[in-house]
Design a protein around this motif. Structure first.
Motif, PDB file in Angstrom:
ATOM      1  N   PRO A 104       1.470  62.258  52.085  1.00 26.68           N
ATOM      2  CA  PRO A 104       0.342  62.909  51.412  1.00 26.68           C
ATOM      3  C   PRO A 104       0.498  64.426  51.328  1.00 26.68           C
ATOM      4  O   PRO A 104       0.080  65.045  50.346  1.00 26.68           O
ATOM      5  CB  PRO A 104      -0.860  62.532  52.293  1.00 26.68           C
ATOM      6  CG  PRO A 104      -0.441  61.299  53.019  1.00 26.68           C
ATOM      7  CD  PRO A 104       1.025  61.472  53.255  1.00 26.68           C
ATOM      8  N   VAL A 105       1.116  65.014  52.339  1.00 30.21           N
ATOM      9  CA  VAL A 105       1.302  66.463  52.370  1.00 30.21           C
ATOM     10  C   VAL A 105       2.423  66.877  51.416  1.00 30.21           C
ATOM     11  O   VAL A 105       2.292  67.854  50.664  1.00 30.21           O
ATOM     12  CB  VAL A 105       1.598  66.934  53.805  1.00 30.21           C
ATOM     13  CG1 VAL A 105       1.810  68.446  53.843  1.00 30.21           C
ATOM     14  CG2 VAL A 105       0.470  66.522  54.740  1.00 30.21           C
ATOM     15  N   ALA A 106       3.511  66.118  51.422  1.00 37.78           N
ATOM     16  CA  ALA A 106       4.650  66.445  50.566  1.00 37.78           C
ATOM     17  C   ALA A 106       4.268  66.438  49.088  1.00 37.78           C
ATOM     18  O   ALA A 106       4.805  67.220  48.293  1.00 37.78           O
ATOM     19  CB  ALA A 106       5.791  65.464  50.816  1.00 37.78           C
ATOM     20  N   LEU A 107       3.337  65.587  48.709  1.00 37.11           N
ATOM     21  CA  LEU A 107       2.921  65.479  47.312  1.00 37.11           C
ATOM     22  C   LEU A 107       2.312  66.770  46.777  1.00 37.11           C
ATOM     23  O   LEU A 107       2.324  67.019  45.569  1.00 37.11           O
ATOM     24  CB  LEU A 107       1.902  64.346  47.151  1.00 37.11           C
ATOM     25  CG  LEU A 107       2.429  62.918  47.296  1.00 37.11           C
ATOM     26  CD1 LEU A 107       1.266  61.949  47.440  1.00 37.11           C
ATOM     27  CD2 LEU A 107       3.297  62.546  46.102  1.00 37.11           C
ATOM     28  N   GLY A 109       3.088  69.959  47.710  1.00 39.08           N
ATOM     29  CA  GLY A 109       3.906  71.140  47.941  1.00 39.08           C
ATOM     30  C   GLY A 109       4.225  71.860  46.641  1.00 39.08           C
ATOM     31  O   GLY A 109       3.801  71.464  45.547  1.00 39.08           O
ATOM     32  N   ARG A 110       5.029  72.904  46.761  1.00 40.37           N
ATOM     33  CA  ARG A 110       5.393  73.726  45.601  1.00 40.37           C
ATOM     34  C   ARG A 110       6.525  73.099  44.797  1.00 40.37           C
ATOM     35  O   ARG A 110       6.595  73.232  43.578  1.00 40.37           O
ATOM     36  CB  ARG A 110       5.809  75.111  46.083  1.00 40.37           C
ATOM     37  CG  ARG A 110       5.987  76.141  44.975  1.00 40.37           C
ATOM     38  CD  ARG A 110       6.533  77.443  45.546  1.00 40.37           C
ATOM     39  NE  ARG A 110       5.652  77.997  46.574  1.00 40.37           N
ATOM     40  CZ  ARG A 110       4.635  78.812  46.320  1.00 40.37           C
ATOM     41  NH1 ARG A 110       4.370  79.159  45.071  1.00 40.37           N
ATOM     42  NH2 ARG A 110       3.900  79.290  47.304  1.00 40.37           N
ATOM     43  N   SER A 111       7.424  72.405  45.483  1.00 40.23           N
ATOM     44  CA  SER A 111       8.599  71.836  44.826  1.00 40.23           C
ATOM     45  C   SER A 111       9.042  70.583  45.587  1.00 40.23           C
ATOM     46  O   SER A 111       8.296  70.057  46.417  1.00 40.23           O
ATOM     47  CB  SER A 111       9.725  72.873  44.770  1.00 40.23           C
ATOM     48  OG  SER A 111      10.071  73.315  46.077  1.00 40.23           O
ATOM     49  N   THR A 112      10.253  70.129  45.309  1.00 41.51           N
ATOM     50  CA  THR A 112      10.765  68.891  45.913  1.00 41.51           C
ATOM     51  C   THR A 112      10.782  68.987  47.432  1.00 41.51           C
ATOM     52  O   THR A 112      11.188  69.999  48.011  1.00 41.51           O
ATOM     53  CB  THR A 112      12.189  68.610  45.405  1.00 41.51           C
ATOM     54  OG1 THR A 112      12.173  68.531  43.986  1.00 41.51           O
ATOM     55  CG2 THR A 112      12.724  67.308  45.987  1.00 41.51           C
ATOM     56  N   THR A 113      10.348  67.903  48.077  1.00 44.48           N
ATOM     57  CA  THR A 113      10.416  67.801  49.532  1.00 44.48           C
ATOM     58  C   THR A 113      11.275  66.603  49.906  1.00 44.48           C
ATOM     59  O   THR A 113      11.141  65.519  49.327  1.00 44.48           O
ATOM     60  CB  THR A 113       9.010  67.625  50.148  1.00 44.48           C
ATOM     61  OG1 THR A 113       8.269  68.829  49.951  1.00 44.48           O
ATOM     62  CG2 THR A 113       9.089  67.323  51.635  1.00 44.48           C
ATOM     63  N   THR A 114      12.159  66.800  50.857  1.00 47.87           N
ATOM     64  CA  THR A 114      13.018  65.720  51.350  1.00 47.87           C
ATOM     65  C   THR A 114      12.732  65.497  52.828  1.00 47.87           C
ATOM     66  O   THR A 114      12.739  66.446  53.615  1.00 47.87           O
ATOM     67  CB  THR A 114      14.506  66.061  51.156  1.00 47.87           C
ATOM     68  OG1 THR A 114      14.765  66.261  49.768  1.00 47.87           O
ATOM     69  CG2 THR A 114      15.391  64.931  51.675  1.00 47.87           C
TER      70      THR A 114
END
Length: 360
Positions: A104-107, A109-114
Motif C-alpha cells: 500500500p505504501v509503495a503504490l 511513492g514518487r517512482s518505481t519501488t522494488t
C-alpha cells in the motif's frame, strides 16, 4: 498521535501491519499497545520487526519500542520514498506478509519501488506467495493495484532461504471495485507441488483428490467447466528442503477469482491436503462468493483508500476482516457497511477516502 489497541478483535499481527501502512500514508504517528495480545507469545516477533524496519526505510520513519517482544510501539512516519528496499528475515518468515505491509505504501511513492524479499515463500500461518500472485493480485487489479513478481528461490519452514522481487509502479489513486456478480463457473485451475526428497506421487495424489471434490460441485454447467490443475516437483536449484502443498483457483464467467490453498505435513496424507484446498473453494461457492475468505480482509485497506464506493460479495466475514474494518475506520473517515444476504453471503460496501498520490 493515533492510539491503537493491539488486543482488539483478532489481536494479532494484522492490526500492526494495517496500522503501520496507514500511518505512512496518512503521515500520522501511531502508538500501538498490547501488541499481539491474542497470541500465545505476545509482543513483536522477528516477522513483525522486519515489517517495521521495512516501513521505517520506505517512509523515513522513527520508532520507539521496535525490539523483540515489545508490546508497545510508537511509529513516526516521514515522507514516502521510492527505490529498492531489501529485507532478509534470515528464517522462514513470510515474504507475503512483508508484501502485505509494504505494497500500500509503495503504490503512493514518487517512482518505481522494488522490494527484494528473502524468507519463506510457502509457510504456515501466512498466504503462500502463489496465492498472492494468482488469486489476490487479479482481485487487486480490479482496483488499479498491481505489481510485477519474480521468483528466484522458494523457501520453506524451518530454514527459509526463499528469494523474490516485487516491483511496484506508483498510482495516482485507487479505483473503487464492484465485485458482486459471480455468474457461473468457467474454470478450476491450480498447482500441486512437492520439493526435496518428497515423491511426485504426493503431488499427483493432491491433484486427484482436489479435482475429485471440485468435479462434484453442485453446478448445472459442470460439464462445460475447464480443469487445469497441474502437479510437479520443484527443481533442486529452485527449492531447498522438503515441502508439499497446493494453490487452487476458480474463475467465473464474470471474471471473479476465488482460491483455496493448503500445505502438506508429515502427519497428513496428500489426498487430505488436496481436499482441504478444494473445500475452501467449495465453501465459497455455496455462497456464490465473488471474493474468498482469505482475500476479503486483504481488500479492506484498498477499499478504504479508493476514490468512490466499493462493493464486494463474499462469504461470512472472518475475524481478520472485521479487524481490518475496525482499524481503517478508526484511522480514516472511510465508512464500511455490511449486509447479510438470504443465503448467508455478505455484501461489504465502503465509501473510500479518495486518497491521492501527491507526487503524481
Amino acid at each position: 498521535m493515533i492510539e491503537i489497541d493491539g488486543s482488539i478483535l483478532e489481536g494479532g499481527g494484522q492490526i500492526l501491519r494495517i496500522a503501520l501502512s496507514m500511518s505512512c500514508l496518512l503521515k500520522t504517528p501511531i502508538r500501538v499497545s498490547k501488541i499481539r495480545a491474542g497470541r500465545p507469545k505476545p509482543g513483536l516477533s522477528a516477522q513483525h520487526l522486519h515489517g517495521v524496519q521495512l516501513l521505517k526505510s520506505m517512509c523515513n520513519a522513527t520508532a520507539k519500542g521496535d525490539v523483540m517482544g515489545s508490546t508497545e510501539l510508537e511509529f513516526h512516519p516521514g515522507d514516502i520514498t521510492s527505490g529498492k528496499f531489501n529485507v532478509d528475515t534470515g528464517t522462514a518468515g513470510s515474504v507475503a506478509l512483508l508484501l502485505q505491509v509494504g505494497l500500500p505504501v509503495a503504490l503512493f511513492g514518487r517512482s518505481t519501488t522494488t522490494l527484494d524479499l528473502k524468507g519463506g515463500t510457502n509457510a504456515a500461518m501466512a498466504p503462500q506467495i502463489d496465492y498472492v500472485t494468482e488469486i489476490l493480485r487479479p482481485n487487486l487489479e480490479k482496483m488499479n493495484v498491481t505489481f510485477d513478481f519474480e521468483l528466484f528461490k522458494r523457501g520453506y519452514f524451518p530454514k527459509g532461504g526463499g528469494h523474490c522481487e516485487i516491483t511496484v509502479q506508483p498510482v495516482k489513486t485507487i479505483l473503487p471495485c464492484n465485485i458482486t456478480e459471480f455468474g457461473r463457473i468457467q474454470e478450476f485451475f491450480g498447482w500441486c507441488f512437492v520439493a526435496g526428497s518428497l515423491p511426485l506421487q504426493m503431488a499427483n495424489n493432491m491433484r486427484s483428490a482436489a479435482r475429485r471434490l471440485l468435479q462434484g460441485c453442485d453446478n448445472q454447467q459442470r460439464e462445460s467447466i475447464r480443469y487445469n490443475i497441474f502437479s510437479y516437483k520443484e527443481e533442486p536449484d529452485v527449492a531447498e528442503g522438503n515441502c508439499s502443498g497446493l494453490v487452487l483457483g476458480c474463475l467465473s464467467s464474470t471474471g471473479c477469482i476465488i482460491g483455496g490453498s493448503a500445505l502438506g505435513s508429515r502427519n497428513e496424507k496428500a489426498n487430505v491436503t488436496g481436499e482441504k484446498a478444494a473445500n475452501e473453494i467449495l465453501g465459497c461457492l455455496q455462497y456464490q462468493a465473488c471474493v474468498d475468505s482469505h482475500t476479503q480482509d486483504q481488500l479492506i485497506i484498498y477499499m478504504a483508500l479508493a476514490d468512490g464506493r466499493s462493493r464486494i460479495r463474499t462469504s461470512p466475514l472472518t475475524l481478520h476482516t472485521k479487524t481490518a474494518i475496525y482499524i481503517v475506520e478508526s484511522m480514516t473517515k472511510a465508512k464500511f457497511y455490511t449486509s447479510e444476504q438470504s443465503d448467508g453471503a455478505v455484501i461489504v460496501e465502503c465509501d473510500g477516502i479518495g486518497y491521492k498520490n501527491k507526487y503524481l
